[in-house]
Design a protein around this motif. Structure first.
Motif, short mmCIF file in Angstrom:
data_model
loop_
_atom_site.label_atom_id
_atom_site.label_comp_id
_atom_site.label_asym_id
_atom_site.label_seq_id
_atom_site.Cartn_x
_atom_site.Cartn_y
_atom_site.Cartn_z
N PRO A 71 0.81 -1.22 0.00
CA PRO A 71 0.00 0.00 0.00
C PRO A 71 0.85 1.27 0.00
CG PRO A 71 -0.09 -1.03 2.15
CD PRO A 71 0.74 -1.92 1.29
N PHE A 72 1.55 1.52 -1.10
CA PHE A 72 2.24 2.79 -1.29
C PHE A 72 1.71 3.39 -2.58
CE2 PHE A 72 5.85 0.26 0.67
CZ PHE A 72 5.56 0.71 1.95
N LYS A 73 1.61 4.70 -2.64
CA LYS A 73 1.01 5.32 -3.81
C LYS A 73 1.78 4.97 -5.08
CE LYS A 73 -0.90 9.45 -5.76
NZ LYS A 73 -1.59 8.66 -6.75
N TYR A 82 -3.67 -2.34 -3.91
CA TYR A 82 -2.74 -3.12 -3.07
C TYR A 82 -3.34 -4.49 -2.75
CZ TYR A 82 -5.78 -0.89 0.39
OH TYR A 82 -6.87 -0.44 1.07
N ASN A 110 -4.37 -7.76 -15.67
CA ASN A 110 -5.15 -6.56 -15.98
C ASN A 110 -4.53 -5.74 -17.10
OD1 ASN A 110 -7.13 -7.01 -14.13
ND2 ASN A 110 -6.10 -5.89 -12.48
N TYR A 111 -3.22 -5.83 -17.28
CA TYR A 111 -2.61 -4.88 -18.21
C TYR A 111 -1.65 -5.52 -19.21
CZ TYR A 111 0.61 -4.94 -14.22
OH TYR A 111 1.41 -5.34 -13.19
N THR A 113 -1.41 -8.86 -22.18
CA THR A 113 -2.29 -9.76 -22.92
C THR A 113 -1.56 -11.01 -23.37
OG1 THR A 113 -1.74 -8.54 -24.89
CG2 THR A 113 -3.72 -7.88 -23.75
N GLN B 116 -1.80 0.77 8.50
CA GLN B 116 -1.03 1.02 7.29
C GLN B 116 -1.93 1.54 6.18
OE1 GLN B 116 0.86 -2.56 6.03
NE2 GLN B 116 2.82 -1.59 5.91
N ILE B 117 -3.11 0.90 6.07
CA ILE B 117 -4.03 1.28 5.01
C ILE B 117 -4.53 2.69 5.25
CG2 ILE B 117 -6.22 0.68 3.91
CD1 ILE B 117 -3.88 -1.27 3.42
N TYR B 120 -1.91 4.93 4.13
CA TYR B 120 -1.90 4.92 2.65
C TYR B 120 -3.00 5.82 2.12
CZ TYR B 120 -3.08 3.23 -1.99
OH TYR B 120 -3.41 3.17 -3.32
N ASN B 121 -4.23 5.66 2.68
CA ASN B 121 -5.35 6.47 2.21
C ASN B 121 -5.08 7.96 2.39
OD1 ASN B 121 -6.78 4.25 1.40
ND2 ASN B 121 -7.89 4.04 3.34
N GLU B 123 -2.18 9.39 2.59
CA GLU B 123 -1.09 9.78 1.69
C GLU B 123 -1.64 10.02 0.27
OE1 GLU B 123 2.56 7.29 0.00
OE2 GLU B 123 2.35 7.12 2.15
N VAL B 124 -2.51 9.09 -0.17
CA VAL B 124 -3.07 9.21 -1.52
C VAL B 124 -3.95 10.46 -1.62
CG1 VAL B 124 -4.65 8.14 -3.16
CG2 VAL B 124 -2.91 6.77 -2.02
N HIS B 127 -1.80 13.48 -1.74
CA HIS B 127 -1.12 13.59 -3.03
C HIS B 127 -2.09 14.02 -4.13
CE1 HIS B 127 0.56 12.28 -6.84
NE2 HIS B 127 1.74 12.52 -6.31
N ASP B 128 -3.28 13.42 -4.12
CA ASP B 128 -4.26 13.76 -5.15
C ASP B 128 -4.66 15.23 -5.07
OD1 ASP B 128 -4.15 11.24 -6.04
OD2 ASP B 128 -6.09 10.59 -5.28
N GLN B 154 3.25 3.26 -18.71
CA GLN B 154 2.06 2.43 -18.91
C GLN B 154 1.95 1.87 -20.33
OE1 GLN B 154 0.13 1.68 -16.45
NE2 GLN B 154 0.35 3.28 -14.89
N PRO B 287 -5.81 -4.29 -23.15
CA PRO B 287 -6.63 -4.25 -21.95
C PRO B 287 -7.04 -2.82 -21.61
CG PRO B 287 -4.34 -4.64 -21.38
CD PRO B 287 -4.39 -4.53 -22.87
N PHE B 289 -7.30 0.45 -19.25
CA PHE B 289 -6.44 1.03 -18.21
C PHE B 289 -7.27 1.98 -17.35
CE2 PHE B 289 -3.38 -0.75 -20.94
CZ PHE B 289 -2.22 -0.90 -20.20
N ASN B 291 -6.96 2.50 -14.11
CA ASN B 291 -6.35 3.01 -12.89
C ASN B 291 -5.76 4.41 -13.07
OD1 ASN B 291 -4.47 2.02 -14.63
ND2 ASN B 291 -3.05 1.36 -13.04
#
Lengths: 230, 309
Positions: A71-73, A82, A110-111, A113, B116-117, B120-121, B123-124, B127-128, B154, B287, B289, B291
């Motif tokens: 769980p790191f960005k 994560y 997921n990404y 093929t 930890q989560i 993480y939340n 931090e995100v 950052h966002d 990506q 696929p 994307f 995310n």
């Protein structure tokens, strides 16, 4: 009683151990049991996927690739959500890995093929310039071991009650069933059906011919496994 | 004089001498103005002296002090315990800790529990928020630059660093569409949600040439594929395009809203839809994307659109 314990160091040590162990069980077990329950949407591996998992283990993919998104960005940006412990419910053994020479593969399905994996296994540097991953040409020649995969399937079904042939809830609300064949012959047939779907998206003529002739090259099983990692 | 004190004095002198030899002699003090060095050496000297005398004090205490008081009844192999009062400070600390433990158990841990989560939340989210504020109004150059760096992470593993598709392993993004893809789409139809919704294009059995009044022929497919792949220049194939494709894709091939996608050039909406839904064509499957954030999709759209210009 405490005076008695204080005069008998051995039993005192036993009493300390029992007390601490009991407290530990009370604290750890309920959380652990909750977290290791399968996450909704996780399903057991099919015959071909299990065979691919054996190929993955046999070639020590886990020596360079982890299957654990922390769980790191920076990680979730690159690899997706994560990892949760319940997602490994059907992994025996889990393949977390301890080191990332290559990227994490937890959600590679997921990404990437089928055709990408095919190109990549033949010549990694052709798709990822500068990649230090070696090529795995023998995967295209060796035949996948369906017998062992089926044996594992039957064993985990019997010993760990892995839910084959049962309806499982999926994340989108639908139900999915993973089939476990009744006989070894049927398992071979099922695996071949799965392999045909994968081979249809592949370019290598030898692989296509082998699948058409009823053989399953290791690469097909491995790709089935990698595609199932989501 | 006591032997221990004598030993301590000798040790102090020896250590001071060693300090002088090590840093003090031969200009090692760092010159007249190096106050930091002088303070450090002074500190070392004080430390040596204090250490020597504290150690001496306790060694002497162990040698000569005799404890006194009333012994407790309990006795372990001849080792007894005095019935002394608990020192006041200890009692206060003990009570304080008891109160703190109750607070921690009922309030401190449950309310401020770390996870930890959770971190993480946070931090995100932080950052966002920062990301959105920083890139709220990007100019075109920044957008493309951001798109380029996202592309490397990506997209490059399939489309290549040059976005050329690496010898047909993925779509060449430097051109809107390749000849093979056009032929495949005409032969088999297509439903890639390039408009963001289901909008199937028929296969060749549903493509009527308005000029000839008949279904599209093999020769016509070849010529129109070359025409579109070549950037819709020249005259060869232009009539087929006008007769077959233009009805939906527009006379210039730039598509129509809700009807057909742009096949003349990339645009950010097209790129965004491909990223959202993935794509299946003659090369294989791309696929989805999902995310990527909205800003990242916009940036990629700008970058990919810019590639073919």
């Amino acid at each position: 009683m405490f005076h008695w314990l204080e005069k008998h160091p051995f039993f005192f040590a036993v009493a300390v151990f029992v007390t601490i162990a009991f407290a530990g069980l009370i604290e750890i077990l309920p959380n652990f049991a909750e977290a290791s329950r399968p996450v909704i949407g996780t399903k057991p591996y099919s015959t071909l996927e299990l065979a691919g998992r054996h190929v993955y283990i046999k070639n020590s993919c886990n020596a360079c690739h982890s299957q654990l998104v922390r769980p790191f960005k920076s990680e979730t940006d690159r690899y997706g959500h994560y990892s949760l412990s319940g997602e490994y419910a059907y992994d025996r053994p889990f393949l977390w890995g301890s080191k990332r020479t290559g990227p994490d593969l937890m959600r590679v399905g997921n990404y990437r093929t089928t055709d990408w994996h095919e190109n990549h296994m033949k010549d990694p540097a052709a798709v990822v310039p500068g990649s230090i991953m070696p090529a795995y040409p023998w995967l295209f020649k060796n035949t996948a071991d369906i017998d062992t995969a089926y044996a594992e399937m039957v064993t985990v079904n019997k010993v760990f009650k892995t839910p084959y042939n049962e309806e499982l809830p999926m994340a989108d609300g639908s139900k999915a069933t993973v089939k476990m064949a009744a006989t070894l012959d049927e398992a071979h047939t099922d695996a071949l059906e799965e392999a045909k779907v994968i081979a249809a998206d592949m370019k290598d003529q030898d692989v296509k011919d082998a699948v058409a002739a009823g053989q399953i090259p290791e690469i097909v099983a491995l790709i089935a496994y990698l595609n199932s990692l989501k | 004089m006591n032997k221990t004190v004598l030993a301590a004095i000798i040790v102090v002198i020896a250590m001071l001498g060693f300090t002088y030899v090590a840093v003090g002699g031969a200009g090692g003090m760092g010159g007249e103005n190096d106050w930091v060095n002088k303070l450090a050496v002074l500190g070392a000297v004080v430390l040596v002296i204090v250490t020597a005398f504290v150690v001496t004090k306790y060694v002497r205490q162990m040698q000569f002090d005799r404890a006194s008081g009333k012994l407790a009844d309990e006795n372990w192999d001849g080792i007894g315990e005095y019935k002394n009062e608990l020192p006041f400070g200890w009692a206060v600390i003990f009570l304080g800790m008891t109160i703190w433990a109750i607070w921690y158990f009922l309030v401190g841990y449950p309310v401020n529990a770390y996870s930890q989560i959770g971190e993480y939340n946070e931090e995100v989210a932080a950052h966002d928020a920062k990301f959105e504020a920083q890139y709220a109004n990007m100019d075109d150059a920044t957008l493309k630059e951001m798109g380029g760096s996202i592309f490397i992470v990506q997209c490059a593993p399939c489309h290549g660093l040059q976005a050329d598709g690496m010898d047909g392993k993925a779509a060449n993004l430097n051109h809107r569409i390749a000849e093979a893809s056009i032929k495949h789409v005409i032969q088999n139809g297509s439903n890639n949600q390039l408009l963001g919704m289901e909008m199937p294009m028929p296969d060749r059995n549903g493509l009527m040439n308005a000029n000839t009044g008949a279904l599209i022929t093999d020769a016509e497919i070849d010529s129109v594929a070359k025409y579109v792949a070549g950037g819709m220049k020249g005259t060869a194939g232009a009539d087929v395009f006008a007769g077959v494709c233009a009805a939906c894709h527009g006379p210039d091939g730039k598509g129509m809203d809700m009807v057909a996608p742009n096949i003349a050039e990339f645009n950010p909406t097209l790129v965004a839809n491909v990223l959202k839904h993935g794509k299946k064509g003659v090369i294989g499957q791309m696929p989805a994307f999902n995310n990527l954030t909205e800003v990242q999709v916009k940036a990629l759209g700008a970058y990919v659109t810019g590639l073919s210009k």
